[in-house]
Design a protein around this motif. Sequence first.
Motif, PDB file in Angstrom:
ATOM      1  N   ASP A 107      14.734  75.389 -26.645  1.00 32.50           N
ATOM      2  CA  ASP A 107      13.675  74.441 -26.977  1.00 32.50           C
ATOM      3  C   ASP A 107      13.735  74.026 -28.437  1.00 32.50           C
ATOM      4  O   ASP A 107      14.268  74.758 -29.272  1.00 32.50           O
ATOM      5  CB  ASP A 107      12.308  75.068 -26.694  1.00 32.50           C
ATOM      6  N   PRO A 108      13.196  72.870 -28.738  1.00 27.46           N
ATOM      7  CA  PRO A 108      13.105  72.464 -30.149  1.00 27.46           C
ATOM      8  C   PRO A 108      12.346  73.498 -30.963  1.00 27.46           C
ATOM      9  O   PRO A 108      11.403  74.115 -30.471  1.00 27.46           O
ATOM     10  CB  PRO A 108      12.333  71.147 -30.080  1.00 27.46           C
ATOM     11  N   PHE A 109      12.773  73.657 -32.198  1.00 29.92           N
ATOM     12  CA  PHE A 109      12.299  74.783 -33.003  1.00 29.92           C
ATOM     13  C   PHE A 109      11.100  74.454 -33.867  1.00 29.92           C
ATOM     14  O   PHE A 109      10.196  75.260 -34.027  1.00 29.92           O
ATOM     15  CB  PHE A 109      13.456  75.260 -33.885  1.00 29.92           C
ATOM     16  N   ALA A 110      11.103  73.249 -34.438  1.00 30.29           N
ATOM     17  CA  ALA A 110      10.101  72.927 -35.451  1.00 30.29           C
ATOM     18  C   ALA A 110       8.858  72.301 -34.833  1.00 30.29           C
ATOM     19  O   ALA A 110       8.855  71.865 -33.680  1.00 30.29           O
ATOM     20  CB  ALA A 110      10.705  71.967 -36.474  1.00 30.29           C
ATOM     21  N   SER A 111       7.815  72.264 -35.626  1.00 31.42           N
ATOM     22  CA  SER A 111       6.620  71.530 -35.217  1.00 31.42           C
ATOM     23  C   SER A 111       6.951  70.047 -35.163  1.00 31.42           C
ATOM     24  O   SER A 111       7.797  69.561 -35.905  1.00 31.42           O
ATOM     25  CB  SER A 111       5.494  71.761 -36.232  1.00 31.42           C
ATOM     26  N   TRP A 112       6.282  69.350 -34.299  1.00 30.41           N
ATOM     27  CA  TRP A 112       6.543  67.926 -34.156  1.00 30.41           C
ATOM     28  C   TRP A 112       5.938  67.138 -35.305  1.00 30.41           C
ATOM     29  O   TRP A 112       4.826  67.415 -35.743  1.00 30.41           O
ATOM     30  CB  TRP A 112       6.003  67.409 -32.828  1.00 30.41           C
ATOM     31  N   GLY A 113       6.695  66.165 -35.795  1.00 34.36           N
ATOM     32  CA  GLY A 113       6.204  65.298 -36.855  1.00 34.36           C
ATOM     33  C   GLY A 113       5.427  64.127 -36.289  1.00 34.36           C
ATOM     34  O   GLY A 113       4.988  64.161 -35.135  1.00 34.36           O
ATOM     35  N   GLN A 114       5.283  63.105 -37.110  1.00 34.65           N
ATOM     36  CA  GLN A 114       4.521  61.928 -36.698  1.00 34.65           C
ATOM     37  C   GLN A 114       5.292  61.048 -35.733  1.00 34.65           C
ATOM     38  O   GLN A 114       4.700  60.308 -34.950  1.00 34.65           O
ATOM     39  CB  GLN A 114       4.150  61.103 -37.936  1.00 34.65           C
ATOM     40  N   GLY A 115       6.594  61.140 -35.809  1.00 35.65           N
ATOM     41  CA  GLY A 115       7.412  60.282 -34.968  1.00 35.65           C
ATOM     42  C   GLY A 115       7.499  58.873 -35.514  1.00 35.65           C
ATOM     43  O   GLY A 115       6.835  58.516 -36.501  1.00 35.65           O
ATOM     44  N   THR A 116       8.319  58.082 -34.882  1.00 42.85           N
ATOM     45  CA  THR A 116       8.435  56.675 -35.238  1.00 42.85           C
ATOM     46  C   THR A 116       8.385  55.871 -33.942  1.00 42.85           C
ATOM     47  O   THR A 116       9.079  56.196 -32.972  1.00 42.85           O
ATOM     48  CB  THR A 116       9.727  56.404 -36.042  1.00 42.85           C
ATOM     49  N   GLU A 117       7.558  54.856 -33.936  1.00 41.77           N
ATOM     50  CA  GLU A 117       7.293  54.150 -32.685  1.00 41.77           C
ATOM     51  C   GLU A 117       8.261  53.003 -32.466  1.00 41.77           C
ATOM     52  O   GLU A 117       8.515  52.207 -33.367  1.00 41.77           O
ATOM     53  CB  GLU A 117       5.862  53.625 -32.658  1.00 41.77           C
ATOM     54  N   VAL A 118       8.753  52.924 -31.265  1.00 33.43           N
ATOM     55  CA  VAL A 118       9.625  51.831 -30.854  1.00 33.43           C
ATOM     56  C   VAL A 118       8.892  51.002 -29.808  1.00 33.43           C
ATOM     57  O   VAL A 118       8.467  51.528 -28.782  1.00 33.43           O
ATOM     58  CB  VAL A 118      10.948  52.360 -30.278  1.00 33.43           C
TER      59      VAL A 118
END
Length: 122
Positions: A107-118
């Motif tokens: 699984d992904p390790f880090a906390s999720w960031g804000q992301g970037t919207e497409v």
Amino acid sequence: QLQLVESGGGLVQPGGSLRLSCVASGFPLDAYAVGWFRQAPGKEREEVSCITSSGGRTNYADSVKGRFTMSRDNTKNAFYLRMTNVEPEDAGVYYCNRFGGSDCIGDPFASWGQGTEVTVSS
């Protein structure tokens, strides 16, 4: 402090192209596999692509194979997702993350960031 920051999202027409970037800090990027994930409205987050720590191997979701290309530049602590021939189904918030080791496993390790919207629209 481990941090990954996404950028490059925006409005793209169907059939168009876009390049997403992720800049990492707080850990040695060259030691870890990293990936791109996306979440469309009303859907769960899914893995789009992954690249091993050396860049020697990339994996892609079937829905983006042949259209998306993931790359990394460990000297810049960054990795990228080149999106081409974009489809309406590609719309969503894109996130980057790292894995627990050098391969695309677990699984992904880090906390999720804000992301970037497409947004895909003509």
